[in-house]
Structures are given as C-alpha cells and as structure tokens.
Design a protein around this motif. Structure first.
Motif, PDB file in Angstrom:
ATOM      1  N   MET B   1      -0.644 -31.930  18.558  1.00 31.10           N
ATOM      2  CA  MET B   1       0.609 -32.675  18.772  1.00 31.10           C
ATOM      3  C   MET B   1       0.671 -33.859  17.795  1.00 31.10           C
ATOM      4  SD  MET B   1       1.740 -34.579  22.276  1.00 31.10           S
ATOM      5  CE  MET B   1       1.462 -36.323  22.015  1.00 31.10           C
ATOM      6  N   THR B   2       1.670 -33.913  16.967  1.00 33.07           N
ATOM      7  CA  THR B   2       1.842 -35.078  16.105  1.00 33.07           C
ATOM      8  C   THR B   2       2.628 -36.128  16.871  1.00 33.07           C
ATOM      9  OG1 THR B   2       3.932 -34.270  15.235  1.00 33.07           O
ATOM     10  CG2 THR B   2       1.956 -33.669  14.023  1.00 33.07           C
ATOM     11  N   ASN B   3       2.354 -37.364  16.574  1.00 32.21           N
ATOM     12  CA  ASN B   3       3.050 -38.441  17.271  1.00 32.21           C
ATOM     13  C   ASN B   3       3.865 -39.247  16.271  1.00 32.21           C
ATOM     14  OD1 ASN B   3       3.934 -40.659  18.543  1.00 32.21           O
ATOM     15  ND2 ASN B   3       1.934 -41.312  19.327  1.00 32.21           N
ATOM     16  N   SER B   4       5.159 -38.949  16.210  1.00 28.70           N
ATOM     17  CA  SER B   4       6.012 -39.695  15.294  1.00 28.70           C
ATOM     18  C   SER B   4       6.689 -40.873  15.998  1.00 28.70           C
ATOM     19  CB  SER B   4       7.074 -38.782  14.691  1.00 28.70           C
ATOM     20  OG  SER B   4       7.876 -38.248  15.716  1.00 28.70           O
ATOM     21  N   ALA B   5       6.453 -40.984  17.325  1.00 26.50           N
ATOM     22  CA  ALA B   5       7.026 -42.123  18.053  1.00 26.50           C
ATOM     23  C   ALA B   5       6.256 -43.390  17.681  1.00 26.50           C
ATOM     24  CB  ALA B   5       6.938 -41.883  19.554  1.00 26.50           C
ATOM     25  N   ASP B   6       6.914 -44.501  17.756  1.00 24.49           N
ATOM     26  CA  ASP B   6       6.315 -45.746  17.289  1.00 24.49           C
ATOM     27  C   ASP B   6       6.900 -46.898  18.109  1.00 24.49           C
ATOM     28  OD1 ASP B   6       4.814 -47.406  15.783  1.00 24.49           O
ATOM     29  OD2 ASP B   6       5.952 -47.148  13.933  1.00 24.49           O
ATOM     30  N   THR B   7       6.098 -47.910  18.395  1.00 29.50           N
ATOM     31  CA  THR B   7       6.673 -49.054  19.125  1.00 29.50           C
ATOM     32  C   THR B   7       7.604 -49.819  18.206  1.00 29.50           C
ATOM     33  OG1 THR B   7       4.731 -50.323  18.542  1.00 29.50           O
ATOM     34  CG2 THR B   7       4.810 -49.415  20.762  1.00 29.50           C
ATOM     35  N   VAL B   8       8.733 -50.210  18.753  1.00 32.87           N
ATOM     36  CA  VAL B   8       9.753 -50.823  17.924  1.00 32.87           C
ATOM     37  C   VAL B   8       9.407 -52.242  17.535  1.00 32.87           C
ATOM     38  CG1 VAL B   8      11.038 -51.446  19.992  1.00 32.87           C
ATOM     39  CG2 VAL B   8      12.146 -51.548  17.809  1.00 32.87           C
ATOM     40  N   HIS B   9       8.807 -53.002  18.460  1.00 33.34           N
ATOM     41  CA  HIS B   9       8.710 -54.430  18.212  1.00 33.34           C
ATOM     42  C   HIS B   9       7.690 -54.776  17.152  1.00 33.34           C
ATOM     43  CE1 HIS B   9      10.768 -54.212  22.113  1.00 33.34           C
ATOM     44  NE2 HIS B   9      11.542 -55.064  21.489  1.00 33.34           N
ATOM     45  N   ALA B  10       6.917 -53.785  16.759  1.00 34.22           N
ATOM     46  CA  ALA B  10       5.947 -54.040  15.706  1.00 34.22           C
ATOM     47  C   ALA B  10       6.626 -54.346  14.373  1.00 34.22           C
ATOM     48  CB  ALA B  10       5.019 -52.853  15.560  1.00 34.22           C
ATOM     49  N   LEU B  12       9.946 -55.513  13.923  1.00 31.91           N
ATOM     50  CA  LEU B  12      11.192 -56.254  14.046  1.00 31.91           C
ATOM     51  C   LEU B  12      10.903 -57.718  14.354  1.00 31.91           C
ATOM     52  CD1 LEU B  12      13.528 -54.027  16.185  1.00 31.91           C
ATOM     53  CD2 LEU B  12      13.855 -54.724  13.824  1.00 31.91           C
ATOM     54  N   SER B  13      11.586 -58.599  13.692  1.00 28.28           N
ATOM     55  CA  SER B  13      11.504 -59.999  14.093  1.00 28.28           C
ATOM     56  C   SER B  13      12.430 -60.191  15.281  1.00 28.28           C
ATOM     57  CB  SER B  13      11.926 -60.886  12.937  1.00 28.28           C
ATOM     58  OG  SER B  13      13.303 -60.753  12.712  1.00 28.28           O
ATOM     59  N   PRO B  14      12.182 -61.187  16.138  1.00 27.91           N
ATOM     60  CA  PRO B  14      12.983 -61.350  17.347  1.00 27.91           C
ATOM     61  C   PRO B  14      14.482 -61.378  17.071  1.00 27.91           C
ATOM     62  CG  PRO B  14      11.189 -62.958  17.312  1.00 27.91           C
ATOM     63  CD  PRO B  14      11.145 -62.209  16.017  1.00 27.91           C
ATOM     64  N   LEU B  17      16.970 -58.359  16.756  1.00 22.79           N
ATOM     65  CA  LEU B  17      17.442 -57.608  17.913  1.00 22.79           C
ATOM     66  C   LEU B  17      18.773 -58.147  18.425  1.00 22.79           C
ATOM     67  CD1 LEU B  17      14.283 -57.017  20.097  1.00 22.79           C
ATOM     68  CD2 LEU B  17      15.733 -55.294  19.044  1.00 22.79           C
ATOM     69  N   GLY B  64      12.608 -58.343  25.961  1.00 26.08           N
ATOM     70  CA  GLY B  64      12.372 -57.721  24.667  1.00 26.08           C
ATOM     71  C   GLY B  64      11.931 -58.715  23.610  1.00 26.08           C
TER      72      GLY B  64
END
Lengths: 407, 407
Positions: B1-10, B12-14, B17, B64
C-alpha cells in the motif's frame, strides 16, 4: 523581536493529538458538513480527522487533524482511516468498491457500502424502495434510446431523466418536454457513458424532508418533518415543522424509520419527499431522494432542536445512544445563503453586522467559502412562534448576506 | 500500500488557512474556554488562532491554527497576534505590561489592559468598584502583618485573605480562624512575596453570577442571572435563572452592565456575587469576583440561550452587534464534571453511553482533558420545566461521568 513561537502541526503527526480515551471519527470529505460535524465533535470530546482534497476547503480550515488526499484513491483512504473508531462521509462519492475493501479489512465504515449504495445509485435506491413497498414514482432503467422512448410514451411525456450517480443540487436531472428533446438528450448522455434512469414527473404541491438517525445497534430517532423549498434544484428554505402536515407527519416519520432500518442505514438519513394530491384531493407522498449523512434540510436542528443532526450523526456512527430530537422553539426556519451573480463590495463582516443590528436573534452559519454564483456559502436559522414572521426574517437575513441589501 | 496522504499543517503557515474576508481572532490560552470559543467561531466563519503552551492542551487538540509559545513572553505574544482583527484571552494571566505594549503597537486587544487589570488584581478591582458605589465587602490592602492584624480586629476575626493576583477555583483564598493562624499565614505569604488583600467574610446565603457582554462601541447585553453553587471554591452547578430572585434580578443585571461600562470591559464579563441578608432579613448582594472572559457560570448558555457566551464573546471583541440572550427553555442547569480521586475503569465513552441511555436530553461537553482530582474535565447541561428535576438530572449525569455509578 525574536520569534520563538512555532506552528504546532509542523512537528506532530495527526494521531499524537488524540487522547487515548477519546473516540476518533474520520470523515471522508472537507465540505461544510464535515465542518459542522467538527463543531459538535469538539463539545462531545470526539476527535475528528478529515480527508480533504485541499487545505483551504471548508472543513480543512477549522479541523486540527487534516490529511490531504484523494477519496477515489484507495491508498489515501486506507491511510486516513487507520486507527479510527468509525469512518463516515460528508458526501456519497467514495467508490462503493473502496468501502467494501475497507469493510473487508475490518474498518468500521458507517454507513456501510450495502446501505450507502442506495444513496449513490438512484436506480438501486428506487428498485430497493419499490421492493419495500415505499411510495416511489414509476421508474425505469434507461440503457438505450428505445428504453427512454417507451417510458416517455407510457408516461405521456411527463418524465424526468436522472443520472444514476453523482448528481446533486439539480445537477444530473433533466426534464425533456418533447420526443425530439428526449432523443437528443438521451443520445448525448449515453454517448458520454452516463448511467441513466427515468421516472414519472410528479405534479408536486411541495417538497418535504423526513430526517432520522439510526445506530448500528438498530435504535432510530426521527426529527420533525420539514417543508423544503427548492429553487432551481437547490434547497433554499427548510421550515420546521412542515406547516399543516396533519396525519401525514406520522406516516412520513414512520416511513423514514422503516427505510433506515430496511436499508441498514447508520448515521443521519434524509428522506426527501414529494407531496402531491391524489384523485380525491388528499395528500399523497412519494420518496424523491435519499442522503445518508447530515443534510441541508436538517441544518435548522443546530438552533431548533436539543440534538442537532451533526451531533446525532456522530453519536450514531459511534453507536452511542441517540439524543432527544425535541424542538426548542415552536418554529425554526433555515434559509440558505447562496452566492449570486455578483458579490457586493460590502464585506461579509459588514453584512453580518447589518443583519445582526436588525435581527439579534438571527443565527448566522458561514462555511468559510468564497463567493460563487449558486454556491452554498452559509445559512441562517431563525426561531420563533409565528411561521410567517420567522420565515420572512430568515429569508431577509440570507438575502442581505448575499446582496448587501434588504429584499 | 502506498501512502500518498499527507498532513496538511506541515506545509502551511497559519495565516495561509485564513480566507481574506474572514475576521481572525487570536485567543491567548489553550484551555476549555478557548476550545469552546472555537466551536462557535467555526459556525460564524470567524478564524481562530490560539497561543498554546502545549499541543495536547484542550483547545490545541481541536483548533487548526495553533501556535506554541509562552504568554508571559512578549515576543511570543507579538508573533501570534500579527494580522489579527482582535486579540482576546481565555485566562487573566497575561502580564498587564505586555497588554499595554500590544496596545501601544496598535494591536486590537479586547478587553484592554485598563479594564483587564480589574480582573487581574483583586485590590485594584475592589478599590475601583468601591469608587463606583458598587456593593463590595469591606476590604483593605495588606502590606504588613500590622495591616492584617488591625483589619482582623476590626472585622472581629471574620476575614478572608486573598492573593491579589493569580488565584482561581479557590486557590489564593484563605480563611484564618484565629490571630495565630492569621499571623502564621500572613508571615508566610509576605515572605514569599505574595501581594495580598483582606476582606470581610460575608455570611452568604448563596452565590449568584450576573453575566453581561459589552462591545467596544458600548452596547451591552445581559444574560439571566444564575445561582452558582460552589464546592471547595470550585463551581459545581449553575442554575438558570436563579430561583426566587425577585426584584434583585433587575438590580443585579443593571449592576453588571454598570460595571462593564464603567470599567470599559469588552467581551463577556462575569460578575460573581454573594447574596446575604441585611438586618431586616432582606436580600442584599455584594460583588465577589470579576472575570473578563466566558466563565464557568455561563456554560449553560450553550444549550439554554439563543446566543451562548462563547458566540457573544467573539461578537463582542470583534465589535459586532450582540445577539439575543433569550432563553430557549424555562430552566437550564449546568453541572461540572470534576475529576475525583479515582478514575473508574469504565471508559469515558462507556460512561457517556450510560448517561445518554438514561437521559437522552443531557448535553455532554468534554474538554479533551485527562482525569485528575478536582480538575474540570467537562460539564453537562440539562433543560426543562421543573428546576428540581432538571437540577437533579444534571447532577446525576455529571456524577456518573466521574464515578461510573449513579448517585
């Protein structure tokens, strides 16, 4: 000035934010429904994680635990659901086969694929409801031009053509008036590979929506039935309770609970209905659509019921006991804030100010979405005693938020 | 299983958003008050950023846009408030001089330091209230053992010693019974550098809380006055409206609005009061404490009023018009969920299940906090017609959530 402050999410994985004793619900989707689920989840102490396609989308702006990915990509879906107590949705568009794959891997998907397919595929839903004896308009599968022509003839031209999958807010629904229009439409759609069905066009008096929630354990709890006003296929108004429903109310609530139970729905279910008149002039109802998630016609519950549809949905998918659906006011009306052709120069903050100055009782809900014609960017709930007054206030507030002037 | 999902906040600056047309409120603090402000902010389309000391704290779990930092460090505070439309607090502990520095730099701090100092320093507050003619118990600054002894003598030993700054939930309050206890206490506290005051110990009948919100433009809106039940200095119960208040209700509501206006308070203000009896046996009130933020005695408004204290606080600090504070039920009672000595083995989720099975109308609010004796980990709101029944249901539900058994 030194800056020792730092954004937290840069050095935390999603699951590290979760308390061990807190249930986690993963919501596939990043729209306003996921956003409003998070509102209720915060208060319940339920941890919400979402699978978002873009960090700027409605729910992704306000949720702490956001994973960016593609809900049509099974690997992405598998990654986001890991460690969740329940997985649910803010739309019906996750491929049914992915849901089967998750179930096979032991993931607690609520509602499950067997139920959800009835909200994904209108022909499957119509066939199932007909088997259950639920009142549905006459319908037919359309796999060829001949199928369409013969159904059109049988209905004397009063037909509605629907895409079996993917429609929403009036998209994927067509009303050909003549045989020529029918032929042209069907040829075009079949050529494009669109799966189709047809049904009798109902001479409706008004639309109703019956919402119910059901748990995996089988408990159901219905909200009062509402009148839903649609404009160009988009819900603009929900009036709770539906005025003058009489004995039909009980019939409709029972129908919704029966559908939820028979289809094995879990979470919130919206049963959208047509109210029409039979040959004796008596009210008659037909099921139009099903949605297995919180629904636009249930937004009024946020400010009009002890338990909102968003809290109830979370409780249901986690198999918690369901909350009271008693109303907290005699009447609550929800009016959608729908983007217009032009976004006025007045800022949204100033529009809110003007609305609240005139109507301190107006409950404004905004989705963090930019303006676009026809787009649902928020809604207004107003409660009170007099349905006409409440309705007119809700409409006026929603109108001002779009047009920056009173109707 | 490949994992292309990623946490967004890594990545993005506050501020990325934030939608351009959306007001941003920065909340200094990461407790349950900031958490519940976020709940309401989501619906209003208001962007919340918080300054948190730890990513696992109550509000930091659900917001967030979280910045980790130290509210006593001016550089951290300056960094988090950049670009905010308003800055507010979920506690009173930001050094007053930092608030002056922010104001001098043009930051929109609500409430401002001139007002907030009255919630930070009890002697400043008492002096100011006395000047306004508000009813306060007799009080004195205590800078020496002699000060303490002479006040103790003047009050015939009925005194309460308070730390001027930093107290909460019964911390920083002492009741010496004898001269010897007084001497020992005062010597110890003065040696430790604690700034002190003393006041007459009031023979109270019960405690009340009058909450009001005020905007920078000067509008005020009061909620119904509640009875607040304290156990060991911690609020355990708020009953809305306070039963049998009679003519005192109007007097107290006006007093709260006068204090808000005279002190220049913005946002929510809680005026905690002692109700006692005068020589004629008539009700008499004294101001006990002020809090300039949403307050424990206002949690009932989440489920008992058209506008909750959290929504109203956000509206007030952004200088929006204030919302209706009309009640949505005849009676609402809030019972705190306070950690006990032992945390039962039954999971919190199972306790919630048991509570909801018996009381589907109970509104459970949890703060994402782990169990610790005396710690506020949540609250339960119950609404209804009969105050005794509602009170007993709220207490029973809160008790079960702590002890995993019915009282």
């Amino acid at each position: 000035m030194t800056n020792s402050a730092d954004t937290v999410h840069a050095h935390l994985s999603p699951t590290s934010l979760r308390l061990s004793d807190q249930p986690t619900v993963t919501v596939i989707g990043d729209g306003q429904l996921a956003r409003m689920m998070h509102t209720e989840a915060i208060e319940l102490g339920v941890h919400v994680r979402i699978l978002a396609s873009d960090a700027h989308n409605s729910a992704a702006q306000v949720v702490g635990d956001v994973v960016i990915g593609d809900y049509t990509d099974l690997a992405d879906v598998r990654a986001v659901v890991a460690g969740s107590d329940a997985v649910t949705f803010d739309h019906e568009h996750v491929p049914t086969e992915h849901l089967h794959a998750l179930r096979a891997a032991g993931v607690n998907v609520q509602p499950g694929p067997e139920a959800l397919v009835n909200a994904q595929d209108k022909l499957v839903m119509r066939t199932k409801l007909a088997q259950l004896g639920a009142p549905v308009p006459e319908f037919a599968a359309i796999e060829s031009l001949d199928d369409a022509r013969s159904f059109f003839a049988a209905m004397n031209g009063a037909v509605c053509i629907k895409a079996r999958r993917g429609g929403y807010d009036g998209h994927g629904v067509w009303f050909p008036d003549t045989r020529e229009e029918l032929d042209e439409l069907i040829t075009k759609l079949l050529d494009a590979g669109t799966l189709l069905m047809a049904e009798r066009k109902v001479a409706l008096v008004r639309e109703l929506s019956a919402m119910v929630a059901r748990t995996p354990s089988g408990a159901t709890q219905a909200w009062p039935v509402v009148e839903s006003v649609q404009t160009n296929g988009i819900c603009t108004l929900a009036i709770a309770p539906a005025p003058g429903l009489g004995a039909v109310e009980t019939q409709v609530r029972e129908l919704a609970a029966t559908i939820a139970t028979s289809l094995g729905v879990t979470g919130a279910l919206a049963v959208e209905l047509f109210e029409t008149r039979n040959a004796h002039g008596e009210p008659e109802i037909f099921v139009n659509e099903l949605a297995m998630r919180p629904h636009n016609t249930g937004h009024w519950t946020q400010d009009g019921c002890i338990t909102s549809q968003f809290e109830q949905h979370l409780r249901a998918v986690l198999d918690f006991p369901l909350g009271s659906t008693e109303m907290t006011a005699p009447v609550t009306v929800m009016a959608n804030v729908l983007g217009a052709e032009n976004d006025p120069e007045m800022s949204m903050a100033e529009r809110m100010r003007q609305v609240w100055l005139r109507h301190p009782e107006a409950k404004i809900h905004l989705y963090g979405k930019s303006h676009r014609a026809g787009r649902k960017i928020g809604h207004v709930n107003v409660s009170g005693d007099d349905v006409n007054q409440v309705r007119s206030t809700a409409l006026a507030c929603a109108h001002f938020l779009v047009h920056a002037r009173w109707p």
